[in-house]
Write a protein that holds these residues in place. Structure first.
Motif, PDB file in Angstrom:
ATOM      1  N   ALA A  22       0.822  -1.208   0.000  1.00 52.85           N
ATOM      2  CA  ALA A  22       0.000   0.000   0.000  1.00 52.85           C
ATOM      3  C   ALA A  22       0.858   1.261   0.000  1.00 52.85           C
ATOM      4  CB  ALA A  22      -0.933   0.007   1.213  1.00 52.85           C
ATOM      5  N   GLY A  23       2.189   1.093   0.019  1.00 47.69           N
ATOM      6  CA  GLY A  23       3.088   2.232  -0.048  1.00 47.69           C
ATOM      7  C   GLY A  23       3.519   2.800   1.283  1.00 47.69           C
ATOM      8  N   LYS A  24       3.117   2.154   2.368  1.00 43.82           N
ATOM      9  CA  LYS A  24       3.532   2.652   3.681  1.00 43.82           C
ATOM     10  C   LYS A  24       4.952   2.163   3.963  1.00 43.82           C
ATOM     11  CE  LYS A  24       2.078   3.139   8.479  1.00 43.82           C
ATOM     12  NZ  LYS A  24       1.024   2.829   9.482  1.00 43.82           N
ATOM     13  N   ALA A  25       5.838   3.092   4.341  1.00 48.73           N
ATOM     14  CA  ALA A  25       7.240   2.761   4.570  1.00 48.73           C
ATOM     15  C   ALA A  25       7.601   2.904   6.038  1.00 48.73           C
ATOM     16  CB  ALA A  25       8.139   3.652   3.725  1.00 48.73           C
ATOM     17  N   GLU A  26       8.506   2.044   6.459  1.00 50.58           N
ATOM     18  CA  GLU A  26       9.070   2.129   7.800  1.00 50.58           C
ATOM     19  C   GLU A  26      10.594   2.062   7.666  1.00 50.58           C
ATOM     20  OE1 GLU A  26       9.297  -0.410  11.997  1.00 50.58           O
ATOM     21  OE2 GLU A  26       7.849  -0.970  10.440  1.00 50.58           O
ATOM     22  N   SER A  44       0.915  10.697   9.114  1.00 48.53           N
ATOM     23  CA  SER A  44      -0.528  10.953   9.159  1.00 48.53           C
ATOM     24  C   SER A  44      -1.330   9.687   8.922  1.00 48.53           C
ATOM     25  CB  SER A  44      -0.903  11.994   8.100  1.00 48.53           C
ATOM     26  OG  SER A  44      -0.737  11.456   6.794  1.00 48.53           O
ATOM     27  N   ASP A  45      -0.650   8.659   8.449  1.00 50.73           N
ATOM     28  CA  ASP A  45      -1.228   7.327   8.230  1.00 50.73           C
ATOM     29  C   ASP A  45      -2.186   7.257   7.048  1.00 50.73           C
ATOM     30  OD1 ASP A  45      -0.813   4.753   9.236  1.00 50.73           O
ATOM     31  OD2 ASP A  45      -2.825   4.701  10.101  1.00 50.73           O
ATOM     32  N   ASN A  46      -2.343   8.341   6.307  1.00 55.70           N
ATOM     33  CA  ASN A  46      -3.235   8.261   5.144  1.00 55.70           C
ATOM     34  C   ASN A  46      -2.841   9.255   4.051  1.00 55.70           C
ATOM     35  OD1 ASN A  46      -3.966  10.628   6.334  1.00 55.70           O
ATOM     36  ND2 ASN A  46      -6.160  10.206   6.462  1.00 55.70           N
ATOM     37  N   ASP A  47      -1.555   9.613   3.994  1.00 56.18           N
ATOM     38  CA  ASP A  47      -1.086  10.543   2.968  1.00 56.18           C
ATOM     39  C   ASP A  47      -0.842   9.772   1.677  1.00 56.18           C
ATOM     40  OD1 ASP A  47       0.467  12.271   1.303  1.00 56.18           O
ATOM     41  OD2 ASP A  47       0.932  13.475   3.074  1.00 56.18           O
ATOM     42  N   ILE A  48      -1.769   9.896   0.740  1.00 62.64           N
ATOM     43  CA  ILE A  48      -1.729   9.128  -0.501  1.00 62.64           C
ATOM     44  C   ILE A  48      -0.497   9.485  -1.333  1.00 62.64           C
ATOM     45  CG2 ILE A  48      -2.921   8.573  -2.641  1.00 62.64           C
ATOM     46  CD1 ILE A  48      -4.203   7.457  -0.104  1.00 62.64           C
ATOM     47  N   ASP A  49      -0.163  10.770  -1.378  1.00 67.21           N
ATOM     48  CA  ASP A  49       0.988  11.192  -2.194  1.00 67.21           C
ATOM     49  C   ASP A  49       2.283  10.551  -1.701  1.00 67.21           C
ATOM     50  OD1 ASP A  49      -0.555  12.755  -3.837  1.00 67.21           O
ATOM     51  OD2 ASP A  49      -0.244  14.589  -2.681  1.00 67.21           O
ATOM     52  N   ILE A  50       2.469  10.532  -0.389  1.00 69.85           N
ATOM     53  CA  ILE A  50       3.673   9.916   0.172  1.00 69.85           C
ATOM     54  C   ILE A  50       3.717   8.440  -0.180  1.00 69.85           C
ATOM     55  CG2 ILE A  50       4.771   9.188   2.329  1.00 69.85           C
ATOM     56  CD1 ILE A  50       4.065  11.856   3.535  1.00 69.85           C
ATOM     57  N   ARG A  51       2.608   7.768  -0.069  1.00 69.60           N
ATOM     58  CA  ARG A  51       2.585   6.327  -0.329  1.00 69.60           C
ATOM     59  C   ARG A  51       2.836   6.016  -1.805  1.00 69.60           C
ATOM     60  NH1 ARG A  51      -1.530   3.142   3.613  1.00 69.60           N
ATOM     61  NH2 ARG A  51      -1.001   4.230   5.544  1.00 69.60           N
ATOM     62  N   ASN A  54       6.488   6.502  -2.395  1.00 73.81           N
ATOM     63  CA  ASN A  54       7.262   5.391  -1.822  1.00 73.81           C
ATOM     64  C   ASN A  54       7.255   4.181  -2.744  1.00 73.81           C
ATOM     65  OD1 ASN A  54       8.067   6.708   0.501  1.00 73.81           O
ATOM     66  ND2 ASN A  54       6.371   5.948   1.739  1.00 73.81           N
ATOM     67  N   LEU A  55       6.079   3.833  -3.242  1.00 73.89           N
ATOM     68  CA  LEU A  55       5.990   2.674  -4.139  1.00 73.89           C
ATOM     69  C   LEU A  55       6.757   2.922  -5.430  1.00 73.89           C
ATOM     70  CD1 LEU A  55       2.365   1.197  -3.942  1.00 73.89           C
ATOM     71  CD2 LEU A  55       4.526   0.085  -3.338  1.00 73.89           C
ATOM     72  N   ASN A  56       6.587   4.115  -5.997  1.00 68.47           N
ATOM     73  CA  ASN A  56       7.300   4.431  -7.235  1.00 68.47           C
ATOM     74  C   ASN A  56       8.808   4.379  -7.027  1.00 68.47           C
ATOM     75  OD1 ASN A  56       4.959   4.782  -8.714  1.00 68.47           O
ATOM     76  ND2 ASN A  56       4.883   6.997  -8.433  1.00 68.47           N
ATOM     77  N   ASN A  57       9.269   4.957  -5.914  1.00 65.36           N
ATOM     78  CA  ASN A  57      10.713   4.960  -5.634  1.00 65.36           C
ATOM     79  C   ASN A  57      11.235   3.553  -5.405  1.00 65.36           C
ATOM     80  OD1 ASN A  57      10.698   7.731  -5.837  1.00 65.36           O
ATOM     81  ND2 ASN A  57      10.710   8.106  -3.635  1.00 65.36           N
TER      82      ASN A  57
END
Length: 363
Positions: A22-26, A44-51, A54-57
């Motif tokens: 889902a693109g969430k990174a730790e 924020s646990d729901n920032d779509i742009d960040i996720r 992350n997946l693209n990177n």
């Protein structure tokens, strides 16, 4: 994070980050992150742009560990391991992930969430490579490779010329083809470079199936990795650093020496993935530039003293001659012996230009 729906990025046996589907990174250990991978934790646990970023990177980083599709025989190699004719980063990432993104350039790899596997089981420095894959890489032959680990070292070797790693009792050796002319250029350029006291990879002549190829040794290990200038620029951008300034500070001999050698050999192929940093794997810190390598596109733009534009000084604009003269001012010419001009047999025009360029630097 649900590890069964995620990938874990590893540095040898050390987990450094986790990315969910889902693109969430730790970030687990920021100090040991790959230099060219930027991930951001979503507080924020729901920032779509960040996720999405992350997946693209992540997929782009995985894709960078697979050969370029303009590489000769690329399609044959992919067919031989049962892979798709990948075009997108996501497609190419799936190929790299199929063999855990292992490489012979560094000690990073990837495993699924709670997958029970270790670096000691899959790393290419300790585990056997089959020579079967050599024939695919150098000659474009079709064959079935059932062990995906056999493909990994070749798929992670950059460049557009046919090449393959093989391992024997002398260790790893890189064989490079590309035709008689490319092989001769690399051998001649290497002879020139060995007349100068600059860290470099040495190329020797050998044969594969009766045809001449060049041979060189592996410079990476479980102790030291390579990071290209292109990859390091990602790290530098995110840490407000200047890559060229760092090169001049930590390893002026290799940096300036590279500009001298490229000028003398007419090497126009010193793009950002053709040079870079040597990394100490114990700390994941850069300690020097890695030895100057890759000379099979030398003696280009070799009709005058000025040469081509120097690619290692960008964004500054400078010809190869100007960059080489600046290098001599900084570290000296560092010539340790005279070139055997008999090596230029049949290349008299190139021999004359080499003499002129060397004299220009000696002045």
């Amino acid at each position: 994070m649900q590890y069964e729906k995620s990938y874990q990025i590893m540095h040898m046996e050390k987990p450094v980050a986790t990315v969910s589907l889902a693109g969430k990174a730790e970030i687990i250990n920021e100090k040991f992150m790959p230099y060219d991978l930027y991930l951001e934790e979503d507080y924020s646990d729901n920032d779509i742009d960040i996720r999405i970023n992350n997946l693209n990177n992540f997929y782009h980083w995985c894709a960078s560990r697979v050969l370029s599709l303009d590489r000769k025989y690329a399609k044959e190699i992919l067919n031989s391991i049962g892979a798709v004719q990948a075009v997108t980063d996501r497609d190419r990432a799936e190929i790299a992930l199929s063999y855990h993104c292992v490489s012979l350039t560094d000690v990073f790899w990837v495993k699924k969430g709670r997958e029970h596997i270790s670096f000691s089981q899959i790393n290419l420095y300790d585990n056997t490579l089959g020579n079967a894959f050599v024939e695919i890489s150098l000659r474009g032959r079709q064959m079935t490779v059932t062990n995906q680990e056999l493909a990994a070292p070749d798929l992670s070797t950059k460049g557009c010329f046919p090449k393959a790693w093989i391992r024997d009792d002398k260790g790893f050796r890189l064989l490079k083809d590309g035709g008689e002319d490319a092989v001769r250029r690399e051998l001649l350029a290497s002879e020139i470079c060995q007349c100068f006291d600059v860290p470099q990879v040495r190329y020797q002549e050998t044969e594969f199936e009766g045809e001449k190829v060049t041979e060189s040794s592996l410079i990476t290990s479980k102790e030291y990795s390579m990071v290209s200038k292109f990859a390091f620029d990602v790290y530098a951008c995110n840490h407000d650093l200047d890559t060229v300034s760092i090169c001049k500070k930590i390893d002026p001999v290799t940096y300036y020496g590279m500009n001298i050698l490229d000028y003398l050999t007419g090497n126009t192929d010193r793009h950002p993935e053709n040079w870079g940093f040597l990394i100490d794997n114990r700390t994941n810190t850069y300690i020097s530039l890695y030895p100057v390598m890759d000379f099979n596109q030398c003696f280009q733009a070799y009709n005058d003293l000025e040469g081509a534009n120097c690619l290692t000084v960008l964004p500054e604009r400078m010809s190869q001659r100007q960059a080489a003269l600046e290098a001599v001012r900084q570290i000296g010419l560092r010539q340790i012996r005279e070139m055997d001009m008999g090596k230029f047999r049949g290349m008299e025009k190139e021999a004359e230009m080499f003499r002129k360029r060397l004299l220009e630097l000696k002045r």
